[in-house]
Motif scaffolding. Structure first.
Motif: not given
Length: 62
Positions: A44-45, A48
């Protein structure tokens, strides 16, 4: 250790991921759970555009 399967689908402006991660079969459930959270947070980092991320832990035989 590796990925067995990875399914990605788009919903609206986000992508949803269903990933099967292969881990050492001798680790504890707690360790497998920690690996799945770390993998999810990293994905997720780095990407995005991801919405829902579901990690399945698959143990190896060795």
């Amino acid at each position: 250790m590796n990925a067995e399967k990875c399914f990605i689908r788009k919903a609206g402006m986000k992508f949803h991921v269903d990933l099967h991660a292969i881990v050492n079969g001798n680790i504890t459930v707690k360790e497998g759970h920690a690996i799945s959270h770390l993998l999810k947070d990293t994905l997720r980092k780095e990407i995005p555009e991801l919405g829902h991320v579901l990690i399945h832990i698959e143990p190896t035989e060795y």
